[in-house]
Design an enzyme around this catalytic site. Structure first.
Site, PDB file in Angstrom:
ATOM      1  N   HIS A 241      -6.014  -6.162  -2.720  1.00 29.19           N
ATOM      2  CA  HIS A 241      -4.969  -5.299  -2.192  1.00 29.19           C
ATOM      3  C   HIS A 241      -3.934  -6.067  -1.369  1.00 29.19           C
ATOM      4  CE1 HIS A 241      -3.737  -1.157  -1.464  1.00 29.19           C
ATOM      5  NE2 HIS A 241      -3.694  -1.350  -0.174  1.00 29.19           N
TER       6      HIS A 241
ATOM      7  N   SER B  86       0.842  -1.183   0.000  1.00 28.66           N
ATOM      8  CA  SER B  86       0.000   0.000   0.000  1.00 28.66           C
ATOM      9  C   SER B  86       0.891   1.251   0.000  1.00 28.66           C
ATOM     10  CB  SER B  86      -0.949  -0.060   1.204  1.00 28.66           C
ATOM     11  OG  SER B  86      -2.084   0.721   1.004  1.00 28.66           O
TER      12      SER B  86
ATOM     13  N   ASP C  73      -8.195  -4.645  -7.228  1.00 28.81           N
ATOM     14  CA  ASP C  73      -7.841  -3.616  -6.246  1.00 28.81           C
ATOM     15  C   ASP C  73      -8.069  -2.237  -6.853  1.00 28.81           C
ATOM     16  OD1 ASP C  73      -6.737  -1.993  -4.307  1.00 28.81           O
ATOM     17  OD2 ASP C  73      -4.675  -2.642  -4.648  1.00 28.81           O
TER      18      ASP C  73
END
Length: 478
Positions: A446, A169, A420
């Site tokens: 993700h 991320s 995602d």
């Protein structure tokens, strides 16, 4: 890749889909993998003194940064593998299981997990006022990482060890940027679900959410759109519409007919689907998307609005007051329940933007949370200085400093899940001459590649992990 008061955080924490990375106000940090064998591990906590401001030689203030270490597999000459902490408090998970752990076992590596300044227990300033948050930036955090690597090499005899960094991320972006800025310290990086391009209005996010839901069922998308369209119709054409919404959703407070109140409600509802898609995985024999769409297409549960109300219902009332929301996150003291979100939102207001708006012409989530809604949050949290012009200038700077979608990189792997919603901001193509790999994983969400293989993982995800292991092993061996 976050939300409200303690009760509201509990409300979202109790629901599926609220687990990992860069998202809205129900963010809870990167999901830690489950340990393989805790009894054999040798995990220790350490602290390193860091400059408060790496770029001001006249400021000699320092603070203590937290990190975790596992040297269980290490043998002399082995590499250093570092999981980079992002906007969360670090814990032992990635030093006990997952992709990095498997590589450490194979290559006799020492593992570290570094905590990002201001998050978790790594607190550089007495409070989190707007003036103190000026030291919260990716520039400073990357310098912390470089200082950490150099000090560990010098103090622990790792001068000749290969260093590979891992991140998911926002921390995935950090991994690629750390390799870009400090190539003499870092020999390779895995950037999982890394949004490396910044833009104020990331309307594409909800386009991907809709497309990912559509892969399961067009009817699911149609019913969600009908629910959001129905809510807007109640708001603007029914004189009792706001009261009806209060009843449908068990709202905590009456809605004020203001752009921010309406934006807050609709964004909160939309984030339910965003979280489910972003963190989709198999649970109890079916994907979270499938379970959600089954509820949204069950006509026996009432109208589309009623089905949506059932989907988001809990034992608590549903948050609906923008003023209460601002009051929570304007809190400048440590130990408030709002800590992480006040910190992370500051970074979005000053560096990244990437606001998931309803501005797409193809929106199925209504029209009531445009970019202006997010700018209002910035100014209401931190002051009028943090306005639209400020954000645009800062986003431009971030892309200039780190290259956006065109960084001059070598030895970096970018992994992204096809479903995602963050993948449009990442690097998806490969440049094999520079050993840059863009791996788009079909039917994956993700940061799923950071974990250990499981029986419910799709073949594309298993194949991607195998490819990542092979590439990183070749870097370590070269």
């Amino acid at each position: 890749m976050i939300r409200l008061s303690f009760l509201i955080l509990l409300y979202f924490a109790s629901r599926p889909g609220d687990a990992v990375g860069l998202h809205g106000f129900h963010y809870h940090g990167l999901e830690e993998p489950e340990a393989v064998n805790r009894a054999t591990e040798n995990i220790t906590e350490g602290w390193i003194q860091q400059p408060l401001d790496h770029f001001n030689s006249h400021d000699n203030r320092t603070w203590w940064m937290r990190y975790l270490k596992n040297s269980h597999f290490y043998k002399e000459g082995g590499p250093i593998l570092i999981m980079i902490g992002g906007e969360w408090e670090i814990s032992n998970g990635f030093l006990e299981a997952g992709l990095m752990y498997e590589l450490a076992s194979k290559h006799n590596a020492t593992m570290y997990y570094t905590e990002h300044r201001y998050y978790g227990k790594s607190r550089p300033t007495p409070n989190i006022s707007s003036s103190n948050l000026q030291y919260l930036s990716v520039d400073q955090a990357l310098a912390d990482l470089a200082y950490f690597i150099q000090s560990r090499k010098n103090l622990e005899g790792f001068e000749n060890s290969t260093v590979i960094v891992f991140g998911g991320s926002y921390a995935g972006g950090m991994a690629s940027w750390a390799r870009l800025k400090y190539p003499h310290l870092i020999q390779g990086a895995l950037a999982s679900s890394a949004p490396v391009f910044s833009k104020p209005d990331f309307f594409e996010y909800y386009e991907v959410v809709a497309e990912s839901l559509r892969k399961y069922s067009q009817k699911c998308v149609d019913e969600i759109k009908a629910a959001f369209d129905g809510i807007e119709k109640l708001i603007f054409t029914d004189k009792d519409g706001l009261q009806k919404l209060k009843t449908y959703f068990n709202l905590c407070d009456p809605i004020e007919f203001s752009p921010d109140d309406l934006g807050y409600l609709m964004n909160t509802l939309a984030e339910t689907f965003a979280g489910i898609v972003q963190y989709d995985k198999v649970t109890n024999g079916r994907t979270m998307i499938a379970a959600t769409c089954e509820k949204m297409t069950a006509s026996n549960l009432g109208s589309p609005i009623e089905r949506l109300a059932r989907l988001v219902s809990s034992n608590n009332c549903f948050p609906s007051s923008y003023k209460k929301f601002v009051k929570v996150y304007a809190n400048e003291t440590w130990d408030a329940q709002s800590d992480i979100m006040r910190l992370w939102y500051y970074q979005t207001c000053t560096e990244f933007g990437n606001y998931q708006t309803s501005n797409s012409k193809n929106s199925i989530f209504g029209t009531l949370f445009p970019l202006r809604y997010y700018i209002d949050i910035c100014t209401d949290f931190y002051g009028k200085y943090y306005n639209m012009d400020f954000l645009k200038g800062r986003v431009k700077r971030t892309n200039l400093m780190y290259g956006g979608l065109h960084p001059d990189l070598r030895r970096v792997i970018f992994t992204n899940g096809e479903i995602d919603p963050w993948h449009p901001l990442s690097l998806l193509s490969s440049n094999l001459d520079q050993q840059v790999y863009g791996i788009l994983i079909k039917n994956s969400s993700h940061c799923r590649d950071l974990y250990t293989d499981t029986p419910t993982d799709g073949q594309e995800l298993l194949k991607a992990r195998a490819q990542v292991r092979s590439i990183i092993s070749s870097w370590i061996s070269s």
